[in-house]
Design an enzyme around this catalytic site. Structure first.
Site, PDB file in Angstrom:
ATOM      1  N   HIS A 148      68.630  44.334 -56.393  1.00 35.66           N
ATOM      2  CA  HIS A 148      68.117  45.464 -57.178  1.00 35.66           C
ATOM      3  C   HIS A 148      69.181  46.541 -57.385  1.00 35.66           C
ATOM      4  O   HIS A 148      68.873  47.739 -57.374  1.00 35.66           O
ATOM      5  CB  HIS A 148      66.871  46.058 -56.510  1.00 35.66           C
ATOM      6  CG  HIS A 148      65.698  45.118 -56.546  1.00 35.66           C
ATOM      7  ND1 HIS A 148      64.620  45.220 -55.707  1.00 35.66           N
ATOM      8  CD2 HIS A 148      65.438  44.043 -57.330  1.00 35.66           C
ATOM      9  CE1 HIS A 148      63.749  44.239 -55.967  1.00 35.66           C
ATOM     10  NE2 HIS A 148      64.238  43.520 -56.949  1.00 35.66           N
ATOM     11  N   ASP A 168      70.592  42.326 -65.813  1.00 35.31           N
ATOM     12  CA  ASP A 168      69.154  42.091 -65.889  1.00 35.31           C
ATOM     13  C   ASP A 168      68.589  43.294 -66.623  1.00 35.31           C
ATOM     14  O   ASP A 168      68.509  44.390 -66.059  1.00 35.31           O
ATOM     15  CB  ASP A 168      68.594  41.964 -64.466  1.00 35.31           C
ATOM     16  CG  ASP A 168      67.115  41.592 -64.445  1.00 35.31           C
ATOM     17  OD1 ASP A 168      66.440  41.753 -65.474  1.00 35.31           O
ATOM     18  OD2 ASP A 168      66.655  41.152 -63.374  1.00 35.31           O
ATOM     19  N   HIS A 186      57.562  35.423 -62.584  1.00 37.09           N
ATOM     20  CA  HIS A 186      56.404  36.302 -62.410  1.00 37.09           C
ATOM     21  C   HIS A 186      55.733  36.457 -63.756  1.00 37.09           C
ATOM     22  O   HIS A 186      56.339  36.220 -64.799  1.00 37.09           O
ATOM     23  CB  HIS A 186      56.847  37.669 -61.861  1.00 37.09           C
ATOM     24  CG  HIS A 186      57.985  38.305 -62.630  1.00 37.09           C
ATOM     25  ND1 HIS A 186      57.786  38.993 -63.805  1.00 37.09           N
ATOM     26  CD2 HIS A 186      59.327  38.323 -62.416  1.00 37.09           C
ATOM     27  CE1 HIS A 186      58.960  39.422 -64.261  1.00 37.09           C
ATOM     28  NE2 HIS A 186      59.914  39.018 -63.452  1.00 37.09           N
ATOM     29  N   HIS A 195      56.340  43.178 -64.018  1.00 39.32           N
ATOM     30  CA  HIS A 195      55.685  42.273 -63.070  1.00 39.32           C
ATOM     31  C   HIS A 195      54.202  42.421 -63.373  1.00 39.32           C
ATOM     32  O   HIS A 195      53.533  43.293 -62.831  1.00 39.32           O
ATOM     33  CB  HIS A 195      56.013  42.631 -61.620  1.00 39.32           C
ATOM     34  CG  HIS A 195      57.480  42.487 -61.309  1.00 39.32           C
ATOM     35  ND1 HIS A 195      58.081  43.084 -60.235  1.00 39.32           N
ATOM     36  CD2 HIS A 195      58.461  41.801 -61.927  1.00 39.32           C
ATOM     37  CE1 HIS A 195      59.376  42.768 -60.212  1.00 39.32           C
ATOM     38  NE2 HIS A 195      59.630  41.995 -61.239  1.00 39.32           N
ATOM     39  N   ARG A 198      72.307  34.862 -62.025  1.00 35.32           N
ATOM     40  CA  ARG A 198      70.886  34.670 -62.320  1.00 35.32           C
ATOM     41  C   ARG A 198      70.776  34.445 -63.823  1.00 35.32           C
ATOM     42  O   ARG A 198      71.514  35.055 -64.598  1.00 35.32           O
ATOM     43  CB  ARG A 198      70.039  35.882 -61.893  1.00 35.32           C
ATOM     44  CG  ARG A 198      68.557  35.723 -62.252  1.00 35.32           C
ATOM     45  CD  ARG A 198      67.615  36.699 -61.514  1.00 35.32           C
ATOM     46  NE  ARG A 198      67.829  38.091 -61.828  1.00 35.32           N
ATOM     47  CZ  ARG A 198      68.433  38.968 -61.029  1.00 35.32           C
ATOM     48  NH1 ARG A 198      68.889  38.600 -59.853  1.00 35.32           N
ATOM     49  NH2 ARG A 198      68.584  40.228 -61.401  1.00 35.32           N
TER      50      ARG A 198
HETATM   51  N1  GLY Z   1      63.924  42.768 -63.560  1.00 33.38           N
HETATM   52  C1  GLY Z   1      62.962  42.470 -62.606  1.00 33.38           C
HETATM   53  C2  GLY Z   1      62.789  41.027 -62.434  1.00 33.38           C
HETATM   54  O1  GLY Z   1      63.558  40.261 -62.937  1.00 33.38           O
HETATM   55  O2  GLY Z   1      61.851  40.605 -61.840  1.00 33.38           O
HETATM   56 MN    MN Z   2      61.994  39.073 -63.898  1.00 34.05          MN
HETATM   57 MN    MN Z   3      64.748  40.606 -64.651  1.00 31.78          MN
END
Ligand code: GLY
Ligand code: MN
Ligand code: MN
Length: 438
Positions: A241, A258, A352, A359, A406
């Protein structure tokens, strides 16, 4: 304002309330929050309230009454010439009723008194206890106001239902209006990621790359990022994070970003990882392609009838095998998975729910057992985001140190499988190196 989709959702909720015995639902929007002294954070409506109304002002409450003539009543701020000069337009109850298609609208000042009247002799109150202490107190006061009239023959609702639980189920499957907004949020965030790939070079700062996102989001009509963007160069990519976004980007490092945006309340959530200098090194490419293979397997497993956890399980199998092949883990594939040894390098879930909240609302399981994961159905939207994060350690070959990757896409479950909403965002090594070379 096309209020039809919101009207339809209120109708569906009212039907469910009626089926469960009827009653009165109370759904307040979010308050404004002070940032410091007399400055507030940019206002964002409560997601549940927005889902049912589309009404953009703070200090507003939706009351729904189930029954043979179901009713949707809005309480909102009055018009106020003086305040509108300073802070802008207010609908006022009459304007709101007209523009948003409510059956009735009243001044927010009348809410407490009117609520006590509306609750009398109703079979149930539909309200989500425990999310806001001040609201809980206010609802308790309304119930007590009805109870105080028991000698006059009025009865307070004997039941309280969690209205969010019912709404969560509805929000899990998106309607066409929601899907259109999510497509747009995905498309804008994808454009911003492409822009960042073209902008990035050694010597730039993470915050300069972040600025490219904010510029593209707003330029294309997104109201805000859907969460704080993570712009993480080099070792920062292994801090899941990381949001400081203030370091220098160095030749030879990877950059993990991200970042997603919100369009009329709906979120996108995209991660891409690419080399600061535009060319993947050998070890970076090895880790990258492993994560991409894991993501491909997870996307293939995202289809109607599969469980929510199936994409995760598919990604873990690919990642665990790759980590063994790269000599980052020892043992058999099943052994590494059973013992959870892969979690040292992959410590989060593969996805998610995504929607009004990044989320998003909705249960993931029906119960606590391994077989209780809920099944995917067409109209659900979720992320697919495997990763691999390799911190420096004695038992890890140095060429892999500080590589964090990621890859995250947003997908819509369809009748046939799934559609990648974020497909306009370069993802293969060849496509990334090509766009960065331009
Ligand atoms: N940016 C938050 C996640 O990828 O869950
Ligand atoms: Mn996410
Ligand atoms: Mn994300």
């Amino acid at each position: 304002m096309d209020y039809a989709p919101f009207h339809q959702r209120r109708r569906l909720l009212l039907e469910q309330i009626q089926k469960a015995g009827g009653g009165v639902a109370v759904i307040p929007t979010s308050p404004e929050h002070v940032r410091n002294r007399d400055t507030t954070f940019p206002y964002r409506a409560d997601s549940y309230f927005h889902y049912l109304t589309g009404f953009p002002e703070p200090e507003a409450i939706l009351v729904l009454i189930a029954g043979s003539t179901p009713q949707a009543i809005l309480f909102c701020r009055d018009k106020d010439v003086e305040k509108e000069i300073w802070d802008g337009f207010r609908y006022g109850p009459e304007g709101a009723k007209e523009a948003f298609g409510f059956d009735a609208a009243h001044s927010i000042k009348e809410f407490d008194t009117k609520l006590a009247e509306l609750l009398a002799d109703q079979p149930a109150l539909w309200y989500s206890l425990g999310h806001d202490a001040a609201w809980d107190t206010r609802m308790a006061a309304a119930l007590n106001a009805v109870r105080a009239q028991s000698r006059a023959g009025k009865r307070a609702p004997p039941l309280i239902h969690d209205v969010r639980a019912t709404l969560d189920e509805m929000r899990l499957v998106k309607d066409s209006h929601e899907i259109a907004l999510m497509r747009k949020a995905a498309q804008i965030a994808g454009a911003a990621h492409r822009r960042a790939m073209q902008f990035t070079a050694p010597g730039k700062y993470e915050h300069e790359v972040e600025a490219e996102f904010l510029h593209e989001f707003r330029r294309q009509g997104s109201q805000a990022p859907s969460y704080s963007p993570i712009v993480a160069g080099g070792a920062n990519a292994c801090v899941l994070h990381y949001v400081d976004n203030n370091r220098l980007l160095k030749d030879g490092d990877l950059l993990l970003i991200d970042a997603g945006c919100e369009v009329d309340g709906y979120a996108s959530d995209i991660t891409r990882t690419f080399p600061v200098n535009g060319r993947f090194s050998g070890p970076q490419a090895d880790v990258y392609d492993l994560v991409l293979d894991a993501q491909t397997a997870a996307i293939a497993a995202t289809q109607p009838g599969a469980t929510f956890i199936a994409p995760h399980d598919a990604a873990v199998r690919v990642l665990a095998q790759g980590l063994i092949d790269m000599k980052l883990l020892e043992g058999s594939l099943d052994g590494v998975i059973e013992a959870g040894a892969y979690k040292r390098f992959y410590m989060h879930r593969t996805g998610h729910w995504l929607g009004l909240d990044v989320h998003d609302a909705g249960e993931y399981r029906h119960g606590a057992g391994d077989d209780d994961w809920r099944k995917l159905v067409p109209g659900m939207t979720l992320t697919v985001e495997p990763g691999c994060y390799i911190r420096p350690a004695e038992d890890v070959r140095e060429v892999f140190w500080n590589i964090g990757v990621r890859i995250e896409d947003d997908v819509l479950v369809t009748a046939e499988g799934c559609e990648i909403l974020t497909a306009n965002t370069p993802k293969t090594i060849a496509d990334i190196e090509a766009i960065m070379a331009k």
